[in-house]
Design a protein around this motif. Sequence first.
Motif, mmCIF file in Angstrom:
data_model
loop_
_atom_site.group_PDB
_atom_site.id
_atom_site.type_symbol
_atom_site.label_atom_id
_atom_site.label_comp_id
_atom_site.label_asym_id
_atom_site.label_seq_id
_atom_site.Cartn_x
_atom_site.Cartn_y
_atom_site.Cartn_z
ATOM 1 N N THR A 1 0.853 -1.212 -0.073
ATOM 2 C CA THR A 1 -0.267 -0.027 0.180
ATOM 3 C C THR A 1 0.843 1.120 -0.052
ATOM 4 N N LEU A 2 0.510 2.158 -0.996
ATOM 5 C CA LEU A 2 1.193 3.377 -0.919
ATOM 6 C C LEU A 2 0.447 4.550 -0.489
ATOM 7 N N ARG A 3 0.563 5.165 0.526
ATOM 8 C CA ARG A 3 -0.080 6.332 0.924
ATOM 9 C C ARG A 3 0.566 7.683 0.559
ATOM 10 N N THR A 4 -0.303 8.651 0.094
ATOM 11 C CA THR A 4 0.543 10.107 -0.178
ATOM 12 C C THR A 4 -0.156 11.093 0.407
ATOM 13 N N ASP A 5 0.517 12.122 0.718
ATOM 14 C CA ASP A 5 -0.287 13.255 1.300
ATOM 15 C C ASP A 5 0.620 14.723 0.740
ATOM 16 N N LEU A 6 -0.025 15.579 0.114
ATOM 17 C CA LEU A 6 0.412 16.514 -0.506
ATOM 18 C C LEU A 6 0.202 17.554 0.529
ATOM 19 N N ARG A 7 1.065 18.376 1.076
ATOM 20 C CA ARG A 7 0.670 19.435 2.100
ATOM 21 C C ARG A 7 2.107 20.246 2.156
ATOM 22 N N ARG B 1 -2.390 0.726 -4.389
ATOM 23 C CA ARG B 1 -1.527 -0.430 -4.355
ATOM 24 C C ARG B 1 -0.654 -0.452 -5.518
ATOM 25 N N ILE B 2 0.691 -1.015 -5.026
ATOM 26 C CA ILE B 2 1.765 -1.050 -6.101
ATOM 27 C C ILE B 2 2.449 -2.410 -5.989
ATOM 28 N N PRO B 3 2.974 -3.029 -6.994
ATOM 29 C CA PRO B 3 3.292 -4.281 -6.974
ATOM 30 C C PRO B 3 4.451 -4.629 -6.161
ATOM 31 N N ASP C 1 2.834 -2.633 4.522
ATOM 32 C CA ASP C 1 2.340 -4.148 4.034
ATOM 33 C C ASP C 1 1.098 -4.305 4.433
ATOM 34 N N THR C 2 0.587 -5.551 4.223
ATOM 35 C CA THR C 2 -0.714 -6.035 4.143
ATOM 36 C C THR C 2 -1.499 -5.845 5.469
ATOM 37 N N LYS C 3 -0.612 -5.697 6.670
ATOM 38 C CA LYS C 3 -0.912 -5.605 8.118
ATOM 39 C C LYS C 3 -0.904 -4.256 8.416
ATOM 40 N N GLY C 4 -0.591 -3.191 7.662
ATOM 41 C CA GLY C 4 -0.510 -1.858 7.915
ATOM 42 C C GLY C 4 0.665 -1.537 8.574
ATOM 43 N N THR C 5 1.752 -2.287 8.569
ATOM 44 C CA THR C 5 3.091 -2.164 9.267
ATOM 45 C C THR C 5 4.038 -1.152 8.039
#
Length: 724
Positions: free
Chosen positions: A625-631, A648-650, A681-685
């Motif tokens: 999981t890729l999270r982005t935040d533009l601020r 999601r990214i491979p 990762d899939t667990k949110g780590t």
Amino acid sequence: MSSFLILLSLTAAQIPLPEHPRPDFQRADWLNLNGPWRFAFDPRDEGERLGWSRAALPGDRQIVVPFSWGAPLSGVPDSGNIGWYARQITVPDSWRGRRIFLVVGACDWRTSIWLDGKKLGEHQGGYTPFSFELPSGLRDGPHWLVLRVDDTPHPFKLEGKQGYGPARGIWQTVYLEARGGAPLAAVHVTPWRDLQGVRIDARLLEPAPRALTLSVGLTNRDGQPVFSSHLARGATSAHLEIPLPNAHRWSLDDPFLHEVTVRVTGDGLIEDRVSTYFGMRTISVVDIPGTTYPYVAINGTPVFLQLALDQAYHPGGFYTFPTDSILRDEILRAREIGLNGLREHVKIETPRKLYWADRLGVLIMADIPNWWGPPDSAAFHEHDVALRGMIDRDYNHPAIFAWVLFNETWGLISKDGNTERYLPETQARVVRDVTLAKSLDSTRLVEDNSPCCGRGHTQTDLNSWHEYLPGWRWEQRVKQVSDSTYPGSHWNFEIPWQQARQPMLNSEFGNVWGYEGSTGDVDWSWDYHRAVNAFRRHPKLAGWLYTEHHDVINEWNGYWRFDRSHKETGFRFLVDGMTLRDLHAPVYLAVGDSDLSRAARPGERVEVPLYASFLTGAAYGDSLTLRTDLRGWNSLGEAKSYGASTRRIPYRPWMSQPLPPLLATMPDEPAVLVLETTLEDTKGTVLQHNFTTFVVDGAPPDTVRLADGRRARIARVPASAVRD
């Protein structure tokens, strides 16, 4: 004299470095001789003629061993080249019948030793241990032990970077040791290539006086098995092949050490017993999966090397650290920020520091110190003595993966008028040393010369290179190096040598001290970030090595200051939770272009490059999981959020490739922006944080709406018009 004897009556807690200095080669009966000794300089070199060898040292000066004279912790300023040490010793009654040896961990440079006025021997060299046997049948003590150390400068002496603070005289622990009748000189443990057993090579100090039995016990393995071999009279060594199926392996994540006890027995002889240890691991070179890019491997698994140059100097002790816990902390600091190794720079490091690297899972590149004179036979003799001593002493340390024989051709350059040349005959001599090192230890990698400044390799297992550049130059340079790396290439090699299948890695880089185009201390983390991004975009690069672990004297590139206090990277102010460790994450996403900042127009839709550098075999499924935040901050300095996203990214182990770019829409007002990325990762780590930045250009608006809803007009006043 009575006050001196009182000072010698120290408890173990008061003795500097009370721990056994050789966890890798330890006998149970030993006596630490660290602490205050009598001391005198000998400026006219007349001490021997005047009888100082019989403990008749003039004056009442004392020095604290094992700190070299001149180091603040020694208590003696550096005011001479020849120093004499003296103290009384008493051999414990329980050692009667044993062979007693004096062991000196390291003493720079030419050391002569007397006991009660009788000369025991001499040793020349400053970095490896030596010992002399005390006379048998010593009467009850005390006895006077005297050392004369001549540290007069010579162009062929191995110095390394002693300009930071010279290692003069004793700089490692001195101790007495009780040995058996046929004492061991060395025990080397070599894991089999398939990791299903080990080879034991034991060497005696002297030829066996009669038939002997060598017994090897593995004390922390289930059942504590014991294996034996017999030595005939006159033999000097024994060899055992010991199967150890399913033995616990040593790795960076699980640095398990197998404990070994080796005993030598024979009819009428007192047993000699030594404790040592080993790590069940192999060092090799393999391609990272799906490529032809060679990497250093542990147990057949490639490792992306992320190392620091360790000058290994302490402000108070110079070469010698004041406590074992501080040594341990040096290793822990590397792990704390996500590094997996250190290069002990032009210094043969102390065994206890290597022990902590073994215990804590930090790889070591082990250098030999250089000399500063010409490449003559005297210099190579000193070098080869140190090389042999280092490999013999440190063979069992699993953390060591490479021996580095020379650095930047220091000591290898011949001068012809105003011309400096690395002559073919000197290169051939270096190749001889590579061959020698491989003959002494075929289990590790050997680097001929860690090159810089237009010089190159000859015969080598590693194709490393040095470069000191500002951040803006790194992407172009790493691409050039990557494109020049292939079998048969002459880049970074002396003619006629050429590249084969060596791992290619940077073995020194930095950006802030004393180099044209550098940015200064305050901006070191920005340029460092750009360098690491460049490294991760080019997977031919098998690793890098940053200068340096900590600041020293005139080099201020360190992750920590000389006193090991904290440096501010600034990352936490740009990205919540980001630390230096994120730039060393195995799962790495390089974000943005090589500039790390770009200009944009208000309202522009920007493509943001992404590069996945997943240099690990860890299993995280097929995606992350890729999270982005533009601020950022507008022209009034107000903090604002301009949008967030999740996608999601491979993912696959050892994946290294560009990803589809991010699309980011710039705000309709001038602003300074940070695009923060978080990989999970899939667990949110959280696996890694990173960022890139934007400057949205444009004229500030004439009116704005404040946070409380009111509208305000912006007045522009020249700075020169402002008055207190």
